[in-house]
Design an enzyme around this catalytic site. Sequence first.
Site, mmCIF file in Angstrom:
data_model
loop_
_atom_site.group_PDB
_atom_site.id
_atom_site.type_symbol
_atom_site.label_atom_id
_atom_site.label_comp_id
_atom_site.label_asym_id
_atom_site.label_seq_id
_atom_site.Cartn_x
_atom_site.Cartn_y
_atom_site.Cartn_z
ATOM 1 N N LEU A 1 48.307 25.251 37.521
ATOM 2 C CA LEU A 1 47.526 26.746 37.592
ATOM 3 C C LEU A 1 48.512 27.593 37.993
ATOM 4 C CD1 LEU A 1 44.443 26.247 37.526
ATOM 5 C CD2 LEU A 1 45.218 26.254 35.614
ATOM 6 N N ALA B 1 49.136 31.401 37.724
ATOM 7 C CA ALA B 1 49.574 32.797 37.380
ATOM 8 C C ALA B 1 48.995 33.633 38.390
ATOM 9 C CB ALA B 1 47.944 33.324 35.983
ATOM 10 N N GLY B 2 48.149 33.298 39.625
ATOM 11 C CA GLY B 2 47.820 34.112 40.049
ATOM 12 C C GLY B 2 49.474 34.234 41.459
ATOM 13 N N GLN C 1 49.009 33.821 30.770
ATOM 14 C CA GLN C 1 47.617 33.951 31.360
ATOM 15 C C GLN C 1 48.093 35.785 31.665
ATOM 16 O OE1 GLN C 1 45.150 33.440 35.142
ATOM 17 N NE2 GLN C 1 43.539 33.602 33.962
ATOM 18 N N GLY D 1 40.371 34.251 36.201
ATOM 19 C CA GLY D 1 40.003 32.980 36.622
ATOM 20 C C GLY D 1 39.988 31.414 35.514
ATOM 21 N N THR D 2 39.547 30.449 36.914
ATOM 22 C CA THR D 2 40.701 29.082 36.474
ATOM 23 C C THR D 2 40.750 28.539 35.149
ATOM 24 O OG1 THR D 2 38.750 28.113 37.771
ATOM 25 C CG2 THR D 2 41.137 29.036 38.908
ATOM 26 N N GLY E 1 33.606 24.565 46.510
ATOM 27 C CA GLY E 1 32.772 24.112 46.670
ATOM 28 C C GLY E 1 32.205 22.428 46.323
ATOM 29 N N ASN F 1 35.829 20.231 46.908
ATOM 30 C CA ASN F 1 36.408 19.900 45.785
ATOM 31 C C ASN F 1 38.055 20.858 46.054
ATOM 32 O OD1 ASN F 1 37.574 20.648 42.382
ATOM 33 N ND2 ASN F 1 36.037 22.056 42.418
ATOM 34 N N HIS G 1 71.936 37.935 66.240
ATOM 35 C CA HIS G 1 71.882 37.573 67.144
ATOM 36 C C HIS G 1 70.647 37.545 68.418
ATOM 37 C CE1 HIS G 1 75.414 40.244 65.369
ATOM 38 N NE2 HIS G 1 74.590 40.472 65.022
HETATM 39 P P1 TTP Z 1 43.468 31.971 43.923
HETATM 40 O O1 TTP Z 1 43.896 31.371 45.073
HETATM 41 O O2 TTP Z 1 42.274 32.070 44.097
HETATM 42 O O3 TTP Z 1 44.094 33.053 43.383
HETATM 43 P P2 TTP Z 1 45.156 33.619 43.992
HETATM 44 O O4 TTP Z 1 46.321 32.482 43.716
HETATM 45 O O5 TTP Z 1 45.988 34.625 42.897
HETATM 46 O O6 TTP Z 1 45.665 34.072 45.777
HETATM 47 P P3 TTP Z 1 44.618 35.352 46.486
HETATM 48 O O7 TTP Z 1 43.084 34.992 45.989
HETATM 49 O O8 TTP Z 1 45.159 35.357 47.449
HETATM 50 O O9 TTP Z 1 45.067 36.743 45.359
HETATM 51 O O10 TTP Z 1 43.965 30.772 42.862
HETATM 52 C C1 TTP Z 1 44.163 28.956 42.837
HETATM 53 C C2 TTP Z 1 44.746 28.855 42.121
HETATM 54 O O11 TTP Z 1 44.395 28.821 40.996
HETATM 55 C C3 TTP Z 1 46.303 29.271 41.851
HETATM 56 O O12 TTP Z 1 46.870 28.189 41.860
HETATM 57 C C4 TTP Z 1 46.499 30.373 41.038
HETATM 58 C C5 TTP Z 1 45.865 30.202 39.912
HETATM 59 N N1 TTP Z 1 44.847 30.905 39.007
HETATM 60 C C6 TTP Z 1 45.088 30.985 37.631
HETATM 61 O O13 TTP Z 1 46.649 30.671 37.509
HETATM 62 N N2 TTP Z 1 44.961 32.406 37.101
HETATM 63 C C7 TTP Z 1 43.450 32.953 37.894
HETATM 64 O O14 TTP Z 1 42.614 33.770 36.816
HETATM 65 C C8 TTP Z 1 42.941 32.548 38.750
HETATM 66 C C9 TTP Z 1 41.594 33.434 39.486
HETATM 67 C C10 TTP Z 1 43.282 31.706 39.939
#
Ligand code: TTP
Length: 393
Positions: A6, A8-9, A78, A83-84, A135, A160, A308
Amino acid sequence: MQAVVLAAGEGTRIRPLSASLPKPMLPAADRPLAAHAADAAVRAGADELVFVVGYEADAVREYFGEEYAGIPVEYAVQHEQAGTADAVRAAREHLDGAFAVLNGDNLYDPAGVERLFAAGPSVGAHRVADPTSYGVLSTDGETVTDIVEKPADPPTDLANTGAYVFPAEAREWLDVPASERGEHEITDVLARTIAEHEVTAVEIDRWLDVGRPWELLAANEWKLGELERDVRGSVHENADLRGDVVVEEGASIDAGVVIEGPALVRSGASVGPNAYVRGATLVGEDAHVGHGVEVKNSVLMAGATVGHLSYVGDSVLGRNVNFGAGTTVANLRHDDQPVKLTVKGERVSTDRRKFGVVVGDEAKTGINVALNAGTKLSPGVGIAPGETVTRDR
Ligand code: TTP
């Protein structure tokens, strides 16, 4: 087995470092965070990587290409960070059989990921002192019986880690409703998997979730600590490299330089003359640490220049940052309390007695600038000569 990473964040909590790079592409030692996750997956036997990308996706595509570490790479987009579970759903058409999921901005100890892959269906668990912000897994022996988010009264100390192996059917379980915080959560997919399969909790001995800037320093410390001395670049005979120092081909170390490991000087970077680089420091590609400069426990990203008579401690400097002569970073408070930083508008403790500054890409300081502990500079900002910076700019 396929491994979904993952990535995409955006990484809003790690701003300004994520202004032009997604958080999973920020460096920890010699490679981006997501590459450490991918390497762990490859070592554990993944035969294909599927990156879920969104924010600044091109940086991920450029780095990993179509093949990485000898296995094919696919990308799923995405469009909105919903969300994940939604992220994995974006990758659904690529999935064929049991699949693993890892966070691209987390570091996992590779032996743990190997055990996780061998045990699937499984979830990676890390023991924490205070589980209330994670979690938390309930278990019966090694079998997971439940997962609860941020429980006031945690059933175990097993957090988790966001690393999973799902059975093939889980591909059809990804359309979970939005949670209270409005996201489609992979933990709801895990809950269904727990209900229908025996899911093993696999302990991940070492794990780091990189959310905020100081956690990037911790990630860098971890991964630099694994490097062994390897000097390939040009090193002046009067330089002194102590311990596990890596100087890549194409880097140069001039006379009078002392480098204490763990430290990595990347290709195209130059250090000295007469500079002192202390562990754990990354001097990124084409970065420059010049005469009379001391750098300690810091990340200097590609092209950063501290030319420097400067001091940089416990800090992260983005790409092409330029510090004027005499720029000094404070990294310790007079009252000895942990340094605080503003994260999404709130002052948050770094839990570090020593922490310096976080500087966005292309920011510049004039001569004799003093930067207070726990300040952030925005990308491209210019600080006038002689200024003392005590608030984020
Ligand atoms: P997070 O660390 O919760 O989210 P983020 O990376 O956007 O950071 P911030 O909260 O600082 O804005 O994400 C957990 C992991 O999941 C990370 O690897 C990014 C990924 N993720 C996605 O790919 N898509 C999503 O919709 C979300 C929420 C997370």
